[in-house]
Design a protein around this motif. Structure first.
Motif, PDB file in Angstrom:
ATOM      1  N   LEU A   9       0.809  -1.210   0.000  1.00 26.62           N
ATOM      2  CA  LEU A   9       0.000   0.000   0.000  1.00 26.62           C
ATOM      3  C   LEU A   9       0.846   1.267   0.000  1.00 26.62           C
ATOM      4  CD1 LEU A   9      -2.523  -0.924   2.857  1.00 26.62           C
ATOM      5  CD2 LEU A   9      -2.723  -1.494   0.446  1.00 26.62           C
ATOM      6  N   MET A  10       2.033   1.167   0.610  1.00 35.97           N
ATOM      7  CA  MET A  10       2.776   2.376   0.961  1.00 35.97           C
ATOM      8  C   MET A  10       3.169   3.225  -0.251  1.00 35.97           C
ATOM      9  SD  MET A  10       2.800   2.592   4.213  1.00 35.97           S
ATOM     10  CE  MET A  10       1.152   1.903   4.105  1.00 35.97           C
ATOM     11  N   GLU A  11       3.472   2.590  -1.379  1.00 35.15           N
ATOM     12  CA  GLU A  11       3.914   3.364  -2.542  1.00 35.15           C
ATOM     13  C   GLU A  11       2.794   4.239  -3.098  1.00 35.15           C
ATOM     14  OE1 GLU A  11       4.324   1.144  -6.350  1.00 35.15           O
ATOM     15  OE2 GLU A  11       4.060  -0.644  -5.079  1.00 35.15           O
ATOM     16  N   TYR A  12       1.532   3.915  -2.749  1.00 36.90           N
ATOM     17  CA  TYR A  12       0.409   4.703  -3.253  1.00 36.90           C
ATOM     18  C   TYR A  12      -0.059   5.759  -2.252  1.00 36.90           C
ATOM     19  CZ  TYR A  12       0.331   0.822  -6.541  1.00 36.90           C
ATOM     20  OH  TYR A  12       0.686  -0.121  -7.469  1.00 36.90           O
ATOM     21  N   PHE A  13       0.492   5.749  -1.043  1.00 35.26           N
ATOM     22  CA  PHE A  13       0.133   6.753  -0.040  1.00 35.26           C
ATOM     23  C   PHE A  13       1.026   7.988  -0.240  1.00 35.26           C
ATOM     24  CE2 PHE A  13      -2.757   5.028   3.279  1.00 35.26           C
ATOM     25  CZ  PHE A  13      -3.016   3.808   2.688  1.00 35.26           C
ATOM     26  N   ASN A  14       0.849   8.648  -1.386  1.00 35.36           N
ATOM     27  CA  ASN A  14       1.720   9.776  -1.730  1.00 35.36           C
ATOM     28  C   ASN A  14       0.946  11.066  -1.968  1.00 35.36           C
ATOM     29  OD1 ASN A  14       0.437   9.171  -4.102  1.00 35.36           O
ATOM     30  ND2 ASN A  14       2.279   8.485  -5.191  1.00 35.36           N
ATOM     31  N   HIS A  17      -3.449   9.859  -4.808  1.00 40.18           N
ATOM     32  CA  HIS A  17      -4.482   8.862  -5.105  1.00 40.18           C
ATOM     33  C   HIS A  17      -5.573   8.883  -4.044  1.00 40.18           C
ATOM     34  CE1 HIS A  17      -1.822   7.184  -8.139  1.00 40.18           C
ATOM     35  NE2 HIS A  17      -0.866   7.050  -7.224  1.00 40.18           N
ATOM     36  N   SER A  18      -6.801   8.664  -4.466  1.00 37.21           N
ATOM     37  CA  SER A  18      -7.902   8.471  -3.538  1.00 37.21           C
ATOM     38  C   SER A  18      -7.931   7.001  -3.110  1.00 37.21           C
ATOM     39  CB  SER A  18      -9.225   8.834  -4.211  1.00 37.21           C
ATOM     40  OG  SER A  18      -9.486   7.911  -5.266  1.00 37.21           O
ATOM     41  N   VAL A  19      -8.774   6.692  -2.129  1.00 32.64           N
ATOM     42  CA  VAL A  19      -8.913   5.297  -1.699  1.00 32.64           C
ATOM     43  C   VAL A  19      -9.389   4.437  -2.871  1.00 32.64           C
ATOM     44  CG1 VAL A  19     -10.202   3.726  -0.193  1.00 32.64           C
ATOM     45  CG2 VAL A  19      -9.331   5.894   0.709  1.00 32.64           C
ATOM     46  N   LYS A  20     -10.297   4.985  -3.664  1.00 34.18           N
ATOM     47  CA  LYS A  20     -10.785   4.259  -4.836  1.00 34.18           C
ATOM     48  C   LYS A  20      -9.649   3.993  -5.818  1.00 34.18           C
ATOM     49  CE  LYS A  20     -14.217   4.586  -8.550  1.00 34.18           C
ATOM     50  NZ  LYS A  20     -15.300   5.409  -9.127  1.00 34.18           N
ATOM     51  N   SER A  24      -8.127   0.277  -6.935  1.00 34.37           N
ATOM     52  CA  SER A  24      -8.043  -0.148  -8.337  1.00 34.37           C
ATOM     53  C   SER A  24      -6.618  -0.506  -8.728  1.00 34.37           C
ATOM     54  CB  SER A  24      -8.580   0.960  -9.245  1.00 34.37           C
ATOM     55  OG  SER A  24      -9.933   1.232  -8.967  1.00 34.37           O
ATOM     56  N   LEU A  25      -5.652   0.319  -8.304  1.00 32.11           N
ATOM     57  CA  LEU A  25      -4.247   0.053  -8.642  1.00 32.11           C
ATOM     58  C   LEU A  25      -3.763  -1.257  -8.030  1.00 32.11           C
ATOM     59  CD1 LEU A  25      -2.864   3.689  -8.180  1.00 32.11           C
ATOM     60  CD2 LEU A  25      -2.963   2.415 -10.335  1.00 32.11           C
ATOM     61  N   LEU A  26      -4.128  -1.501  -6.795  1.00 34.03           N
ATOM     62  CA  LEU A  26      -3.721  -2.744  -6.136  1.00 34.03           C
ATOM     63  C   LEU A  26      -4.359  -3.956  -6.807  1.00 34.03           C
ATOM     64  CD1 LEU A  26      -3.923  -1.646  -2.397  1.00 34.03           C
ATOM     65  CD2 LEU A  26      -1.854  -2.241  -3.647  1.00 34.03           C
ATOM     66  N   TYR A  27      -5.638  -3.798  -7.185  1.00 34.81           N
ATOM     67  CA  TYR A  27      -6.322  -4.913  -7.836  1.00 34.81           C
ATOM     68  C   TYR A  27      -5.674  -5.246  -9.176  1.00 34.81           C
ATOM     69  CZ  TYR A  27     -10.320  -8.042  -8.260  1.00 34.81           C
ATOM     70  OH  TYR A  27     -11.099  -9.153  -8.326  1.00 34.81           O
ATOM     71  N   THR A  40      -7.290   0.509   7.739  1.00 36.80           N
ATOM     72  CA  THR A  40      -6.503   0.430   8.974  1.00 36.80           C
ATOM     73  C   THR A  40      -5.188   1.175   8.810  1.00 36.80           C
ATOM     74  OG1 THR A  40      -7.470  -1.727   9.489  1.00 36.80           O
ATOM     75  CG2 THR A  40      -5.477  -1.127  10.673  1.00 36.80           C
ATOM     76  N   ALA A  41      -4.568   1.062   7.628  1.00 40.59           N
ATOM     77  CA  ALA A  41      -3.326   1.801   7.375  1.00 40.59           C
ATOM     78  C   ALA A  41      -3.574   3.308   7.459  1.00 40.59           C
ATOM     79  CB  ALA A  41      -2.763   1.428   6.004  1.00 40.59           C
ATOM     80  N   ILE A  42      -4.679   3.769   6.891  1.00 33.79           N
ATOM     81  CA  ILE A  42      -5.033   5.191   6.992  1.00 33.79           C
ATOM     82  C   ILE A  42      -5.210   5.578   8.455  1.00 33.79           C
ATOM     83  CG2 ILE A  42      -6.845   6.872   6.483  1.00 33.79           C
ATOM     84  CD1 ILE A  42      -7.294   5.411   3.841  1.00 33.79           C
ATOM     85  N   HIS A  43      -5.880   4.713   9.203  1.00 32.72           N
ATOM     86  CA  HIS A  43      -6.132   4.983  10.620  1.00 32.72           C
ATOM     87  C   HIS A  43      -4.820   5.089  11.400  1.00 32.72           C
ATOM     88  CE1 HIS A  43      -8.903   4.936  14.075  1.00 32.72           C
ATOM     89  NE2 HIS A  43      -7.909   4.350  14.712  1.00 32.72           N
ATOM     90  N   LEU A  44      -3.931   4.125  11.212  1.00 37.14           N
ATOM     91  CA  LEU A  44      -2.671   4.097  11.960  1.00 37.14           C
ATOM     92  C   LEU A  44      -1.765   5.266  11.566  1.00 37.14           C
ATOM     93  CD1 LEU A  44      -1.838   0.274  11.846  1.00 37.14           C
ATOM     94  CD2 LEU A  44      -2.681   1.565  13.797  1.00 37.14           C
TER      95      LEU A  44
END
Length: 697
Positions: A9-14, A17-20, A24-27, A40-44
C-alpha cells in the motif's frame, strides 16, 4: 511497524491517489485487495500524524485491531527509549544452521534448568538472603538481576535475528519500573518467510529467561555457595545512602535469580496483551486469524466445549489459546499469591514493626515499599485479568439482553412529536412510499414514537422480532457478534431507515445488534398493527406492495452470497438501486466494454461468456459487474440472459459509496470477484485446451 501485508500500500500513499484509486491500482497489480488493510493503514498513519490534510474522521473508520496495535504488559512498558544504533546489517552471518544450532542450545538450556534446580526455589527467602532482618537492599537486588536478565535476553535475541535474517532494526536503552536494560527491535524477523524458522525463533525467545536464569543460578550455587557479593562504588554509595549506614554490600542469591527468572518469563508470556505468546501464535497462524484471539479469549473461550466436534476441530486454535491462557493466569496467580502470603508479614513488619531507625534507613524504607507494591501489583494485575475473563464468559451471553431490559425506550409526549415529520419519514422510506394516505395515517395513529439514549440497544442479536423500527432522529450502529466473541461493526444507519422489517413475514430471530450512536427517536411499528390493517379489503393493494418489497429484502439478505449479512445491510442495496427486467438472450454487459454498473440477479439465470465460450452460469442471488468496478477495468466477460430476468442494478458511484461505509461487505465482494476471476480464467484455459485438442483430432 505496520503488518507486512500493508507494504504494497505504501507506494500509493503519496497524496496523489484516492482510496478508490489505490484499490483499483492494487487490484490491477496484485489481483486482490484488502479494504480493511487500506482503512486500517489510513487509521494508523493518521493517528501517528503522518498523513496531511486527511479528509475523513478517523474515529468513524471501523476496523479490526491487529496484534500490532495491542499494548504490551504494563510492567514492560518503558518510560522512554534511547536509540544506540538504528540498524545492524550483517548479511554474511545470515546462516540457518547457526540459527537452528543456537535456538536448540537455548531450548535445551531451558529444559536443563529444571534439572539444575531452577524450580527448586524458596519464597520465604526472596530478597532476604540468609534471612536478613530487613529488605534494605531489595530494590537494588531486583534492579540488578532484572537489568542483567533482560539485557542478556535481548543480546541473545539479537544474535538469533542476525543468524535468522541478517539484521537488527534498532538497539535501544529502555528504563522500566525495575530495570535499565538494552533492548532490540524485533520487526526484522517478519521478513523471514519460512514459518518453521519463525516458530523456532518464537519458542527459543520465549524460553530465554529460564535458560539464562537457570545457568546463572547454577554457577552461583556451585562456585559461590548460592550468594554473589559485591559493593557499590563509593560515589554511588554516598549518593543513595544516609549517614546511618556507611556502605552498601549487596548479596545476590541464586534463589532470587530463580524466582525473578520465572516471574519475568511468565509476565512476558501474557496472553492478554502483546507478548511472547501472542508473537508465537502470530507465527503459527496468519494475522487475520490472530486478530480474533483476543476477543475470543475475553468473550467466548468456554463456548467451544459445548460445540460439535466439527466446530471444535475448526476452532482448535482458539481452544488451544484459551487453555494456555487459563493455565497461565491461574498458575501465575497462585505463584504470586504464594509469594505475597509468604513475604507479606515480613514486609509489613519492616514498615510498622518496632525496629530501631538505625536498622531501617530511608533507602530501606523505600525498598520495602517498592517490594510490597511490586508483589501486590503483580497479584492484582493477574487477578483482574482472570476475573475479567471468567466474568465475560459467564455474563457476556446475557449482558446485552440485560442492558436492553434496563435501558428500555420511553414514549415521547405529544408535544415532542411532529406528526408531519413522521409522515414525511414514512413516505420517504422505500417500504412505505407507495402507501396511500389512509394507510400512512393509520400506522401513525397506532404506532408509538419513542426515544432511546445513546449507547443503548434497540435490537439485540438473537431476540425474536415482533416489531419494526423507523429511525426518525439520530443514527444507529449495526454490529454482529461472531463465533469468536468479537463484535464487528457493519454499518451506521441514519434517518428514515426501517429496521427489523422481516418480523412482518415471520417472528424470526434478530441477526444483528442495533445500538444508538446518540439519543435516537423512532417509530415502533408492531407486526400485529400491520396485520390488522391489512385485513381490510380496501388496503389489499397496499399490503401486496409492502409484502413484495419486504420479500425482496428477505430474498436479497437470505441469498447464498449475502446470507452472513443482516437484512438492514442489504436494504442499502435495495434503496440505492433500481429494478428492471431484461428479455431472454439479451447481453446485459459485453466483454471489453467499460460499463460502470453492479448487478444483483433477483429472478432468472444468465450465462457468463468469455472469449466466445461459456465459462459459468449465474442464478438467483448471484452478483456480477463487481470486478470492473473494483479494478476500474473493462468488462472481463459477457453476461447473457437465459430467460426473462429481474435485476437490481446500482451505478458505480453509489456502489463505491456503499463499500466505503461497509468494509466487511467490501472485503466480501472483493473476494467473490477474485474467486470469479480465477475460476473464469481456469475455465477459459481449459476451454482453449479442449478446443485445441479437438482441432488436432
Amino acid at each position: 511497524a505496520l503488518p507486512m501485508d500493508y507494504q504494497p500500500l505504501m507506494e500509493y500513499f503519496n497524496g496523489e491517489h484516492s482510496v478508490k484509486d489505490i484499490t483499483s491500482l492494487l487490484y490491477q497489480k496484485y489481483g486482490r485487495v484488502s479494504f480493511n488493510s487500506i482503512m486500517t493503514a489510513i487509521h494508523l498513519l493518521g493517528n501517528a500524524g503522518l498523513l496531511e490534510e486527511l479528509p475523513m474522521d478517523l474515529n468513524a473508520i471501523k476496523t479490526d485491531k491487529t496484534p500490532h496495535q495491542q499494548k504490551s504488559s504494563l510492567l514492560f512498558r518503558p518510560f522512554f527509549e534511547l536509540t544506540i544504533l538504528k540498524q545492524i546489517r550483517l548479511p554474511k552471518l545470515n546462516n540457518t544452521i547457526l540459527f537452528v544450532f543456537l535456538a536448540i542450545i537455548i531450548i535445551a538450556a531451558s529444559i536443563a534448568s529444571y534439572h539444575l534446580g531452577l524450580w527448586n526455589y524458596k519464597l520465604k527467602t526472596f530478597l532476604r538472603p540468609e534471612l536478613a532482618t530487613n529488605y534494605a537492599n531489595s530494590f537494588l537486588i531486583i534492579f540488578v538481576i532484572s537489568s542483567t536478565l533482560i539485557t542478556l535476553k535481548n543480546i541473545l535475541k539479537g544474535i538469533l535475528l542476525i543468524f535468522c535474517v541478517g539484521q537488527i532494526n534498532q538497539i535501544t536503552i529502555r528504563p522500566h519500573w525495575f530495570s535499565l536494560a538494552i533492548a532490540i527491535n524485533e520487526t526484522s524477523i517478519f521478513s523471514q518467510s519460512k514459518r518453521w524458522l519463525l516458530i523456532l525463533y518464537g519458542i527459543s525467545s520465549s524460553l530465554l529467561y529460564l535458560a539464562i536464569g537457570g545457568v546463572i543460578a547454577f554457577l552461583i550455587t556451585k562456585y559461590s555457595n548460592g550468594l554473589f557479593h559485591f559493593s557499590l562504588p563509593a560515589q554511588i554509595d554516598n549518593f543513595i545512602t544516609s549517614s546511618v549506614l556507611p556502605s552498601i554490600s549487596i548479596a545476590i542469591s541464586a534463589n532470587d535469580i530463580k524466582i525473578l527468572s520465572i516471574l519475568l518469563t511468565c509476565i512476558e508470556l501474557d496472553p492478554y496483551r502483546n507478548s511472547e505468546m501472542t508473537k508465537l501464535f502470530n507465527f503459527f497462524y496468519a494475522e487475520d486469524q490472530l486478530k480474533n484471539l483476543m476477543p475470543y479469549l475475553k468473550n467466548c473461550s468456554l463456548t467451544p466445549i459445548l460445540n460439535s466436534k466439527a466446530q471444535l476441530a475448526d476452532e482448535i486454535r482458539f481452544v488451544i489459546y484459551s487453555v494456555l491462557s487459563f493455565i497461565w493466569a491461574i498458575g501465575l496467580l497462585f505463584f504470586s499469591l504464594d509469594l505475597l502470603a509468604t513475604n507479606l508479614p515480613n514486609l509489613i513488619f519492616d514498615l510498622i514493626g518496632k525496629q530501631s531507625s538505625a536498622h531501617l534507613t530511608q533507602l530501606g524504607m523505600l525498598s520495602t515499599i517498592f517490594v510490597l507494591f511490586l508483589i501486590v501489583f503483580i497479584f492484582l494485575y493477574l487477578l483482574i485479568d482472570l476475573i475479567q475473563t471468567i466474568f465475560n464468559n459467564v455474563i457476556s451471553p446475557i449482558k446485552i439482553p440485560l442492558s436492553r431490559m434496563v435501558s428500555r425506550s420511553q414514549k415521547c409526549s405529544a408535544k415532542e412529536i411532529d406528526q408531519q415529520a413522521v409522515k414525511n419519514a414514512l413516505k420517504s422510506n422505500m417500504f412505505f412510499k407507495s402507501m396511500s394516505e389512509d394507510v400512512i395515517d393509520y400506522i401513525i395513529q397506532n404506532s408509538p414514537v419513542k426515544k432511546l439514549p445513546a449507547k443503548k440497544y434497540l435490537i439485540t442479536q438473537g431476540d425474536v422480532g415482533k416489531s419494526m423500527f423507523l429511525i426518525l432522529e439520530g443514527n444507529v450502529d449495526i454490529t454482529i457478534r461472531n463465533d469468536t466473541g468479537s463484535f464487528k461493526h457493519l454499518v451506521t444507519l441514519g434517518v428514515n431507515t426501517l429496521i427489523g422489517e422481516l418480523a412482518y413475514l415471520k417472528e424470526c430471530r434478530r441477526s444483528a445488534n442495533v445500538v444508538a450512536v446518540e439519543q435516537i427517536t423512532f417509530l415502533e411499528i408492531e407486526v400485529t398493527t400491520l396485520k390488522k390493517l391489512f385485513t381490510n379489503d380496501n388496503f389489499k393493494s397496499d399490503a401486496n406492495r409492502l409484502l413484495t418489497t419486504i420479500e425482496l429484502s428477505q430474498f436479497v439478505s437470505t441469498a447464498d452470497i449475502f446470507r452472513n449479512f443482516p437484512a438492514e445491510i442489504m436494504n442499502i442495496f435495495i434503496e440505492s438501486g433500481d429494478l428492471t427486467y431484461f428479455p431472454a438472450n439479451y447481453d446485459i454487459v459485453t466483454e471489453g466494454e467499460r460499463d460502470k454498473t453492479f448487478y444483483l440477479l433477483i429472478r432468472g439465470s444468465v450465462d457468463v461468456i468469455k472469449g466466445g465460450q461459456k465459462v459459468a452460469e449465474l442464478k438467483q442471488g448471484d452478483i456480477f459487474g463487481e470486478i470492473a468496478l473494483i479494478a476500474d477495468i473493462a468488462r472481463t466477460a459477457t453476461v447473457r440472459t437465459r430467460e426473462k430476468c429481474l435485476f437490481l442494478f446500482i451505478e458505480g458511484d453509489t456502489f463505491w459509496k456503499i463499500l466505503s461505509n461497509n468494509i466487511d461487505l467490501a472485503m466480501y465482494i472483493e473476494s467473490v470477484g477474485r474467486h470469479r476471476m480465477s475460476t473464469s480464467a481456469s475455465a477459459s484455459d481449459s476451454g482453449s485446451k479442449h478446443g485445441q485438442s479437438s482441432n488436432e483430432e
